[in-house]
Motif scaffolding. Structure first.
Motif, PDB file in Angstrom:
ATOM      1  N   GLU A 113       0.843  -1.196   0.000  1.00  0.00           N
ATOM      2  CA  GLU A 113       0.000   0.000   0.000  1.00  0.00           C
ATOM      3  C   GLU A 113       0.880   1.249   0.000  1.00  0.00           C
ATOM      4  N   ALA A 114       0.339   2.331  -0.506  1.00  0.00           N
ATOM      5  CA  ALA A 114       1.029   3.612  -0.437  1.00  0.00           C
ATOM      6  C   ALA A 114       1.127   4.049   1.023  1.00  0.00           C
ATOM      7  N   GLU A 115       2.126   4.865   1.309  1.00  0.00           N
ATOM      8  CA  GLU A 115       2.366   5.359   2.656  1.00  0.00           C
ATOM      9  C   GLU A 115       2.213   6.874   2.683  1.00  0.00           C
ATOM     10  N   PRO A 116       2.032   7.447   3.876  1.00  0.00           N
ATOM     11  CA  PRO A 116       1.964   8.905   3.976  1.00  0.00           C
ATOM     12  C   PRO A 116       3.231   9.531   3.370  1.00  0.00           C
ATOM     13  N   GLY A 117       3.038  10.556   2.630  1.00  0.00           N
ATOM     14  CA  GLY A 117       4.160  11.252   1.997  1.00  0.00           C
ATOM     15  C   GLY A 117       4.501  10.748   0.613  1.00  0.00           C
ATOM     16  N   ASP A 118       3.963   9.607   0.202  1.00  0.00           N
ATOM     17  CA  ASP A 118       4.298   9.077  -1.120  1.00  0.00           C
ATOM     18  C   ASP A 118       3.870  10.019  -2.239  1.00  0.00           C
ATOM     19  N   LEU A 119       2.656  10.524  -2.176  1.00  0.00           N
ATOM     20  CA  LEU A 119       2.172  11.376  -3.272  1.00  0.00           C
ATOM     21  C   LEU A 119       2.998  12.646  -3.423  1.00  0.00           C
ATOM     22  N   THR A 120       3.407  13.221  -2.317  1.00  0.00           N
ATOM     23  CA  THR A 120       4.242  14.422  -2.377  1.00  0.00           C
ATOM     24  C   THR A 120       5.580  14.109  -3.037  1.00  0.00           C
ATOM     25  N   GLU A 121       6.166  12.979  -2.668  1.00  0.00           N
ATOM     26  CA  GLU A 121       7.450  12.583  -3.246  1.00  0.00           C
ATOM     27  C   GLU A 121       7.303  12.224  -4.725  1.00  0.00           C
ATOM     28  N   ILE A 122       6.235  11.546  -5.082  1.00  0.00           N
ATOM     29  CA  ILE A 122       5.992  11.221  -6.487  1.00  0.00           C
ATOM     30  C   ILE A 122       5.864  12.505  -7.302  1.00  0.00           C
ATOM     31  N   ALA A 123       5.112  13.459  -6.802  1.00  0.00           N
ATOM     32  CA  ALA A 123       4.932  14.731  -7.512  1.00  0.00           C
ATOM     33  C   ALA A 123       6.269  15.466  -7.672  1.00  0.00           C
ATOM     34  N   ARG A 124       7.112  15.433  -6.641  1.00  0.00           N
ATOM     35  CA  ARG A 124       8.430  16.083  -6.709  1.00  0.00           C
ATOM     36  C   ARG A 124       9.272  15.447  -7.822  1.00  0.00           C
ATOM     37  N   GLN A 125       9.319  14.106  -7.844  1.00  0.00           N
ATOM     38  CA  GLN A 125      10.119  13.423  -8.857  1.00  0.00           C
ATOM     39  C   GLN A 125       9.572  13.655 -10.258  1.00  0.00           C
ATOM     40  N   CYS A 126       8.275  13.640 -10.406  1.00  0.00           N
ATOM     41  CA  CYS A 126       7.659  13.883 -11.723  1.00  0.00           C
ATOM     42  C   CYS A 126       7.939  15.301 -12.208  1.00  0.00           C
ATOM     43  N   ALA A 127       7.966  16.264 -11.298  1.00  0.00           N
ATOM     44  CA  ALA A 127       8.274  17.649 -11.670  1.00  0.00           C
ATOM     45  C   ALA A 127       9.712  17.772 -12.176  1.00  0.00           C
ATOM     46  N   ILE A 128      10.639  17.076 -11.529  1.00  0.00           N
ATOM     47  CA  ILE A 128      12.035  17.104 -11.968  1.00  0.00           C
ATOM     48  C   ILE A 128      12.143  16.526 -13.384  1.00  0.00           C
ATOM     49  N   LEU A 129      11.536  15.359 -13.611  1.00  0.00           N
ATOM     50  CA  LEU A 129      11.600  14.739 -14.934  1.00  0.00           C
ATOM     51  C   LEU A 129      10.917  15.612 -15.979  1.00  0.00           C
ATOM     52  N   SER A 130       9.772  16.168 -15.643  1.00  0.00           N
ATOM     53  CA  SER A 130       9.054  17.030 -16.581  1.00  0.00           C
ATOM     54  C   SER A 130       9.905  18.235 -16.984  1.00  0.00           C
ATOM     55  N   ASP A 131      10.535  18.889 -16.007  1.00  0.00           N
ATOM     56  CA  ASP A 131      11.393  20.039 -16.314  1.00  0.00           C
ATOM     57  C   ASP A 131      12.574  19.629 -17.189  1.00  0.00           C
ATOM     58  N   GLU A 132      13.144  18.462 -16.911  1.00  0.00           N
ATOM     59  CA  GLU A 132      14.275  17.984 -17.717  1.00  0.00           C
ATOM     60  C   GLU A 132      13.836  17.723 -19.159  1.00  0.00           C
ATOM     61  N   LEU A 133      12.652  17.145 -19.334  1.00  0.00           N
ATOM     62  CA  LEU A 133      12.149  16.900 -20.686  1.00  0.00           C
ATOM     63  C   LEU A 133      11.915  18.206 -21.438  1.00  0.00           C
ATOM     64  N   VAL A 134      11.413  19.215 -20.757  1.00  0.00           N
ATOM     65  CA  VAL A 134      11.230  20.528 -21.385  1.00  0.00           C
ATOM     66  C   VAL A 134      12.587  21.093 -21.803  1.00  0.00           C
ATOM     67  N   ASP A 135      13.585  20.971 -20.925  1.00  0.00           N
ATOM     68  CA  ASP A 135      14.937  21.439 -21.266  1.00  0.00           C
ATOM     69  C   ASP A 135      15.490  20.732 -22.499  1.00  0.00           C
ATOM     70  N   LEU A 136      15.039  19.496 -22.738  1.00  0.00           N
ATOM     71  CA  LEU A 136      15.510  18.723 -23.887  1.00  0.00           C
ATOM     72  C   LEU A 136      14.694  18.978 -25.159  1.00  0.00           C
TER      73      LEU A 136
END
Length: 179
Positions: A113-136
């Protein structure tokens, strides 16, 4: 990493040797990498023996030794069924900007099961990847579509890696990383 601006398998091997993690623990640099906005792919063997591959949206590491990958339930139902049936797993993490790639393997995994804080961490990682893709060169909408996920439909695949490999393209790709 080397000063040339791109990753190499040799860099992965040297970094691993220098880290010297204690037995059963992952080195800090690897934990940072898999939680740093990379694209995680999970592979398993299906019930029929054929390979199944699915995209995860993020990874969290617990206790420096347990990987927790987050996958969309609907898109990955056969993969999740194979994990539930005891399939071995192989997870590959690739960084968009230089294709640095690390693969970890385990004899089995658990569905959790998901744990407290997972969604925040997932969103943080997705934002990093999204920004990197835009840079590319991706448009913002393309990058956001690539990292999109439904927070109400996430499965968690959890395992302790048995082996770690460099999959960064170049001479030495596929080599196991060892002390």
């Amino acid at each position: 990493m080397a000063a040339q601006g791109y990753a190499t398998p040799t860099d992965d091997q040297e970094t691993w040797r220098e880290a010297s993690p204690p037995p059963g623990r992952l080195p800090v640099h690897l934990v940072a990498f898999v939680q740093g906005g990379v694209a995680p792919i999970l592979g398993v063997r299906g019930i029929n023996g054929r390979p199944i591959v699915g995209s995860a949206v993020a990874c969290r590491v617990r206790e420096m030794s347990v990987l927790r990958l987050f996958l969309d339930c609907a898109r990955n139902a056969p993969l999740l069924e194979a994990v539930s049936a005891g399939s071995a797993v192989a997870a590959t993490f690739s960084r968009a900007r230089d294709h640095r790639s690390i693969q970890v393997k385990a004899a089995s995994a658990l569905l959790c099961e998901a744990e407290p804080g997972d969604l925040t961490e997932i969103a943080r990682q997705c934002a990093i990847l999204s920004d990197e893709l835009v840079d590319l060169g991706y448009t913002r909408s393309q990058a956001q579509a690539y990292v999109a996920f439904d927070p109400t439909c996430l499965a968690v695949v959890e395992f302790r890696p048995d082996r770690v490999f460099t999959q960064t393209p170049g001479p030495g790709a596929g080599a196991e990383l060892r002390r």
